[in-house]
Design an enzyme around this catalytic site. Structure first.
Site, PDB file in Angstrom:
ATOM      1  N   GLU A 302       0.821  -1.209   0.000  1.00 58.71           N
ATOM      2  CA  GLU A 302       0.000   0.000   0.000  1.00 58.71           C
ATOM      3  C   GLU A 302       0.854   1.257   0.000  1.00 58.71           C
ATOM      4  O   GLU A 302       0.612   2.195  -0.769  1.00 58.71           O
ATOM      5  CB  GLU A 302      -0.921   0.000   1.225  1.00 58.71           C
ATOM      6  CG  GLU A 302      -1.735   1.266   1.377  1.00 58.71           C
ATOM      7  CD  GLU A 302      -2.602   1.551   0.173  1.00 58.71           C
ATOM      8  OE1 GLU A 302      -2.555   2.684  -0.340  1.00 58.71           O
ATOM      9  OE2 GLU A 302      -3.307   0.633  -0.277  1.00 58.71           O
ATOM     10  N   ASP A 306       1.052   4.211  -2.921  1.00 54.34           N
ATOM     11  CA  ASP A 306       0.768   5.628  -2.665  1.00 54.34           C
ATOM     12  C   ASP A 306       1.881   6.525  -3.171  1.00 54.34           C
ATOM     13  O   ASP A 306       1.637   7.490  -3.905  1.00 54.34           O
ATOM     14  CB  ASP A 306       0.555   5.853  -1.168  1.00 54.34           C
ATOM     15  CG  ASP A 306      -0.742   5.256  -0.659  1.00 54.34           C
ATOM     16  OD1 ASP A 306      -1.641   5.023  -1.488  1.00 54.34           O
ATOM     17  OD2 ASP A 306      -0.857   5.019   0.546  1.00 54.34           O
ATOM     18  N   SER A 528      -7.461   2.614  -3.301  1.00 50.43           N
ATOM     19  CA  SER A 528      -6.175   3.002  -2.741  1.00 50.43           C
ATOM     20  C   SER A 528      -5.280   3.603  -3.809  1.00 50.43           C
ATOM     21  O   SER A 528      -4.376   4.375  -3.503  1.00 50.43           O
ATOM     22  CB  SER A 528      -5.461   1.779  -2.159  1.00 50.43           C
ATOM     23  OG  SER A 528      -5.866   1.507  -0.855  1.00 50.43           O
TER      24      SER A 528
END
Length: 614
Positions: A302, A306, A528
């Site tokens: 994750e 990002d 996400s």
């Protein structure tokens, strides 16, 4: 640890003996809040009384209504104060508790022997580390261990009490009744090859067709699809963008360097230059993943997504990474193996102590709204409003399971009523919620069916969608949301709150992002991905504004719903899916699946009022 507890209890008893317990004498305890454990949690044995938890006491804010008025005035493009964002000191002054509230709460804590306190910047939160057994005494409650279906265990209670005269002065105390999981909104399909969606059509635009591969979508595709490719940043010394990390996630510099060298070579220096901040002992590191991190823990997919999504499109804009640990100094034991802190609040309260913060911050985490008590969700949402008043846009991913997942759509009111399940913080009216799309011409609402991957069932993936049960519809949505609800003709009546804050507000690509993890290239999906991509694009809009001598966009939604939506490409195909039904349909104009649509950067810049000579 027993000596710490004994000392605290002895101090409380001694204080009450000397002062004849004035708090308890004039105001007996009564229940302040009751909140059921969600279906995914199973009650186990009593919690270890010697384990320390970080108790967060939210005092009633002195003048939040006035703060909210300021927020909407400086965020309304038609208001004379538009763009005149508040200072950190001005925000603190508006929300600090009254002297009466502060004095009464401090008196109560002092009479119970609690002296070692820390505070938020406005002193509207008191933070204290105490043993579980002492907190049980302080709040007249009992903590038990609860186990989530994924194996996660926390110490929680389902009700807690306060002296009656403090009910009006304390909004919430946590961790008590909240059942946070803080899951990342990524729909990663481990060992699952990318597949061409059945709805895919080859783009008619030759430039898009040349750079956009539906099974591995790259920064060059995003820059072409959303028309940021030709923009050159002009305010790199003024502009910043940030993103948050929880659950031990760390953005890995060597992975990001590999990614940028291949897909955005002009921005490769960002891999080494982004700043990292540790909050509540959150992890930071500069080197590659260790064997244990990659093989046993499997972390940082994750965080890598990002930082790579943002740096791949924001063109050397300074990036800040926030890693929140939220692990108070307690002794782990078999019955309480995980931390008991609440990460969103720890992060936002730390952020509000900083004099300078990024103009855009992306968060790719969320959870079912009903897993959090209303009082606590409302207070965290108010903290987000304080960030917006200072001129920062907060993007939150809308979730990856449509209106609630498969076979999971039941209320948390003790009745197990079938209903749609909204997500928080996406449902907070003071943040901008981002849904997901796939394909290119046309883009459609993202969807990937459930399937079995290497013997493991993976639920369907669709962008989070819905209407809040906690937050009423904000005025900026009044022109579009009631019309959408009316167009449904009664479809799903009773399964969602028609007058609730609806989300998402906009959308962006969210399927098969190219990224690098553990020195290896792969693909990853989820809102996400959509949230940091949107953050990167709107960071460039802010760059144009700052270069023109104007203020950044700040709290985006009033501008977005009044005029900014004209700079988004409307998405008209798809449904939200979830709860064993097709879900809300995507329609022309705003809908609770893709919001107003996906970014068209040149139009957004023009609508923002930036003077770029276009």
């Amino acid at each position: 640890m027993r000596s710490v507890l004994s000392t605290l209890l002895s101090a409380a008893i001694a204080a009450q003996a000397v002062l004849a317990s004035p708090i308890r004498a004039r105001s007996p305890y009564s229940v302040k809040e009751t909140h059921y454990a969600p279906r995914e949690w199973t009650k186990l044995n009593r919690a270890n009384g010697e384990s320390l938890i970080e108790l967060q006491i939210g005092l009633k804010q002195g003048n939040f209504d006035e703060l909210e008025r300021h927020l909407y005035e400086v965020s309304d493009p038609e208001h004379e104060r538009y763009g005149k964002h508040l200072s950190a000191e001005a925000v603190d002054e508006l929300v600090k508790p009254t002297k009466e509230s502060s004095d009464l709460v401090h008196e109560w804590l002092r009479e119970n022997g609690v002296e070692d306190l820390s505070y938020s910047s406005a002193k509207d939160w008191i933070i204290v580390r105490l043993p579980v057994e002492f907190v049980e005494h302080l709040l007249d409650t009992e903590y038990h261990n609860y186990k989530h279906e994924d194996g996660h265990v926390v110490a929680r209670t389902t009700r807690w009490s306060l002296p009656r005269h403090l009910h009006a002065h304390i909004d919430t105390v946590q961790p008590t009744t909240s059942f946070f999981r803080t899951a990342a909104n990524d729909a990663t399909w481990v060992n699952a090859p990318a597949e061409v969606p059945a709805s895919y059509q080859k783009p008619s635009n030759a430039s898009i067709a040349a750079v956009c591969n539906v099974t591995s979508v790259t920064p060059e595709c995003f820059a072409t699809l959303y028309s940021t490719k030709w923009y050159k940043p002009q305010a790199l010394k003024k502009n910043k963008v940030g993103f948050t990390n929880y659950l031990g996630e760390i953005p890995i510099r060597p992975d990001t360097e590999i990614f940028l060298k291949k897909y955005a070579p002009a921005s490769v220096s960002s891999a080494k230059s982004f700043k990292q901040y540790s909050i509540d002992n959150g992890p930071v590191q500069d080197g590659p993943l260790t064997y244990n991190q990659s093989t046993v823990e499997g972390i940082s997919r994750e965080a890598n997504l990002d930082v790579q999504a943002i740096s791949g499109i924001s063109k050397l804009t300074p990036i800040t990474s926030y890693s929140t640990g939220g692990e108070p100094p307690f002794i782990p034991d078999p019955s309480t193996p995980t931390n008991t802190n609440e990460p969103y609040l720890a992060w936002v309260n730390w952020l509000l102590t900083q004099k300078s913060i990024p103009q855009v911050i992306s968060t790719s985490y969320g959870e079912p709204e009903q897993s959090i008590p209303r009082s606590y969700a409302e207070r965290v949402c108010k903290q987000f409003a304080q960030v917006g008043a200072r001129g920062t846009t907060l993007f939150f991913s809308s979730g990856d399971h449509g209106i609630g997942g498969t076979d999971k759509c039941y209320s948390n009111d003790g009745k197990n009523t079938y209903k749609f399940i909204p997500n928080f913080p996406a449902s907070c009216p003071f943040v901008t919620s981002v849904g997901a799309t796939m394909n290119f011409q046309p883009e459609v609402a993202v969807y990937r069916a459930s399937r079995n991957v290497s013997g493991v069932f993976r639920d369907f993936y669709a962008g989070g969608s819905g209407f809040s049960e906690y937050f009423t519809r904000p005025k900026y949505q009044d022109k579009v949301v009631p019309a959408y609800v009316k167009s449904l003709g009664g479809l799903y009546d009773g399964l969602y709150e028609k007058k609730g804050r609806a989300y998402p507000d906009l959308a962006a690509q969210g399927l098969y992002f190219a990224y690098v993890w553990n020195l290896t290239e792969g693909v990853i999906s989820g809102t996400s991905a959509s949230a940091p991509l949107s953050a990167g694009i709107f960071t460039l809009v802010n760059d144009a504004l700052l270069a023109s001598g104007k203020s950044p966009l700040g709290f985006l939604n009033p501008w977005l719903y009044s005029k900014g939506y004209k700079g988004l490409t409307d998405i008209t195909n798809g449904t939200s899916h979830g709860c064993n039904v097709d879900g809300f349909p995507v329609t022309k104009g705003w809908d609770p699946v893709t919001g107003f649509g996906t970014p068209n950067f040149p139009d957004l810049v023009k609508l923002s009022g930036a003077d770029c000579g276009w």
